[in-house]
Design a protein around this motif. Structure first.
Motif, PDB file in Angstrom:
ATOM      1  N   ASP A   1      27.909  43.030  41.725  1.00 54.58           N
ATOM      2  CA  ASP A   1      29.135  43.438  41.034  1.00 54.58           C
ATOM      3  C   ASP A   1      29.783  42.245  40.331  1.00 54.58           C
ATOM      4  OD1 ASP A   1      30.576  41.981  42.906  1.00 54.58           O
ATOM      5  OD2 ASP A   1      31.214  43.741  44.057  1.00 54.58           O
ATOM      6  N   ARG A   2      30.964  42.492  39.770  1.00 57.35           N
ATOM      7  CA  ARG A   2      31.648  41.454  38.980  1.00 57.35           C
ATOM      8  C   ARG A   2      31.901  40.176  39.774  1.00 57.35           C
ATOM      9  NH1 ARG A   2      36.131  45.098  36.189  1.00 57.35           N
ATOM     10  NH2 ARG A   2      34.770  46.075  34.706  1.00 57.35           N
ATOM     11  N   ASP A   3      32.094  40.348  41.106  1.00 59.40           N
ATOM     12  CA  ASP A   3      32.340  39.169  41.953  1.00 59.40           C
ATOM     13  C   ASP A   3      31.055  38.644  42.589  1.00 59.40           C
ATOM     14  OD1 ASP A   3      35.120  39.416  41.462  1.00 59.40           O
ATOM     15  OD2 ASP A   3      35.189  41.043  42.939  1.00 59.40           O
ATOM     16  N   ASN A   4      29.932  39.101  42.055  1.00 62.39           N
ATOM     17  CA  ASN A   4      28.604  38.687  42.526  1.00 62.39           C
ATOM     18  C   ASN A   4      28.267  39.157  43.941  1.00 62.39           C
ATOM     19  OD1 ASN A   4      28.159  37.493  40.099  1.00 62.39           O
ATOM     20  ND2 ASN A   4      28.697  35.425  40.771  1.00 62.39           N
ATOM     21  N   ASN A   5      28.938  40.226  44.405  1.00 63.23           N
ATOM     22  CA  ASN A   5      28.550  40.812  45.699  1.00 63.23           C
ATOM     23  C   ASN A   5      27.347  41.724  45.481  1.00 63.23           C
ATOM     24  OD1 ASN A   5      30.848  39.809  47.203  1.00 63.23           O
ATOM     25  ND2 ASN A   5      32.046  41.227  45.943  1.00 63.23           N
TER      26      ASN A   5
END
Ligand SMILES: NC(=O)c1ccc[n+]([C@@H]2O[C@H](COP(=O)([O-])OP(=O)(O)OC[C@H]3O[C@@H](n4cnc5c(N)ncnc54)[C@H](O)[C@@H]3O)[C@@H](O)[C@H]2O)c1
Length: 256
Positions: free
Chosen positions: A98-102
Motif C-alpha cells: 500500500d501507500r505506506d509500503n505495508n
C-alpha cells in the motif's frame, strides 16, 4: 450438445453475466440450477425463469461441503447434470504493497483465489463426476464453461490476485478438457472484456462512456446477453473444446 431438456448449473447465476446466461440456456430448453450467495436475486431469477424450470441453491463455491451438497440436491430435483457455467466471481483490487509500503494481507490474496479459481475447480469436479454418469449421446456426456477475464492476460494495477485467479482458469482449461476427454465432457472458457453488468451500468454515464471509448470496435461495453449467447454456442458446438475465447471488442487493457 442440444440444450433441450438438459440440466444446467450456473454459478453466480443470480446476477450479471451468470443471470444473462440462465436466460439463454433456459430459452434453449434447459432446466436451470442457480448456485449463488445472493438469495434475494436468486429467488427473483427463479421466479422469472419459472419455478418448474429453475431452482436456487445458496452455495459458496469456495466450500467443498456447500458445493457437494448442492450438486447432490440438483441431481435429486432434476435427475442429472449436463452443463456447468461457472460465473461466480469477485474482483476487489489491492496493490501488493500500500501507500505506506505495508504488504497486502496474504489472506486477501488467498480469499480471492479461493473463490475465483479454487471455486471454479470445486464446482467443476463435482459436476464432472455427475456428468460422467450420463449416457453418451453423439459422443458427449457434458459441457463445462468457465469465466476468466482479459485480466488473465493484461492485469491492471491492483489486480495481482484477480489476474492470477483468471490466469489460473485459462491455464486449467486445457488439462481439464484432456482429463475429461475420455468420458465425453468438453471444457471451454470465456475471457470477457468490459461488460455492462449491473455494477458497471450503475456507474455515472461519464465513467461508462470513458470505459467504452477504450474498446476499439465496437466502442461500447459488452452486453451480458452477448456473453450468454457465447456460452450457449459453446454448449451447442460439439467440436469446441479446450479453448479460451476473448469476448472483448479487441480491447487490450492498459496498466491503469
Ligand atoms: N462484468 C465484467 O465486466 C467482467 C469482465 C471480465 C470478467 N468478469 C467475470 O465474470 C464473472 C461474473 O461477473 P459479473 O460482472 O456478472 O459479476 P456479478 O457480481 O454481477 O455476479 C457475480 C455473482 O457471483 C456471486 N458470488 C460471488 N461470490 C460467490 C461465492 N463464493 N459463491 C457463490 N456465488 C458467489 C455473487 O453473489 C453474484 O451474484 C466473474 O467471474 C467476473 O470476474 C466480469
Amino acid at each position: 450438445m442440444e440444450l433441450t431438456n438438459k440440466v444446467a448449473i450456473v454459478t453466480g447465476g443470480a446476477s450479471g453475466l451468470g443471470r444473462a446466461t440462465t436466460d439463454v440456456l433456459a430459452a434453449g430448453g434447459a432446466k436451470i440450477a442457480i448456485f449463488d450467495l445472493n438469495a434475494e436475486l436468486g429467488a427473483e431469477a427463479v421466479k422469472a425463469l419459472g419455478e418448474d424450470k429453475a431452482g436456487f441453491w445458496s452455495v459458496d463455491v469456495a466450500s467443498a461441503e456447500s458445493v457437494e451438497a448442492a450438486v447432490a440436491a440438483v441431481v435429486e430435483k432434476f435427475g442429472r447434470i449436463d452443463v456447468l457455467v461457472n460465473c461466480a466471481g469477485v474482483g476487489p483490487a489491492k496493490k501488493i504493497i500500500d501507500r505506506d509500503n505495508n504488504p497486502m494481507p496474504l489472506e486477501d490474496f488467498s480469499k480471492l483465489i479461493g473463490i475465483n479459481l479454487t471455486g471454479s475447480f470445486n464446482v467443476a469436479r463435482c459436476c464432472a463426476a455427475e456428468m460422467a454418469k450420463n449416457d453418451l449421446v453423439d459422443g458427449e456426456r457434458g459441457v463445462i464453461i468457465h469465466t476468466a477475464s482479459v485480466a488473465a492476460y493484461e492485469g491492471q494495477v491492483g489486480q495481482c490476485a484477480y489476474s492470477a485467479s483468471k490466469g489460473g482458469i485459462v491455464g486449467m482449461t486445457l488439462p481439464m478438457a484432456r482429463d475429461l476427454a475420455k468420458v465425453g465432457i468438453r471444457v471451454n472458457t470465456i475471457a470477457p472484456g468490459i461488460m455492462g453488468t449491473p455494477l458497471l451500468r450503475g456507474m455515472p454515464q461519464k465513467v461508462q462512456d470513458s470505459l467504452a471509448a477504450t474498446v476499439p470496435n465496437p466502442s461500447r461495453l459488452g452486453e451480458p446477453n452477448e456473453f450468454g449467447r457465447l456460452a450457449g454456442h459453446m454448449v451447442e458446438n460439439g467440436y469446441m473444446n479446450g479453448e479460451t475465447v476473448r469476448l472483448d471488442g479487441a480491447i487490450r487493457m492498459q496498466p491503469r
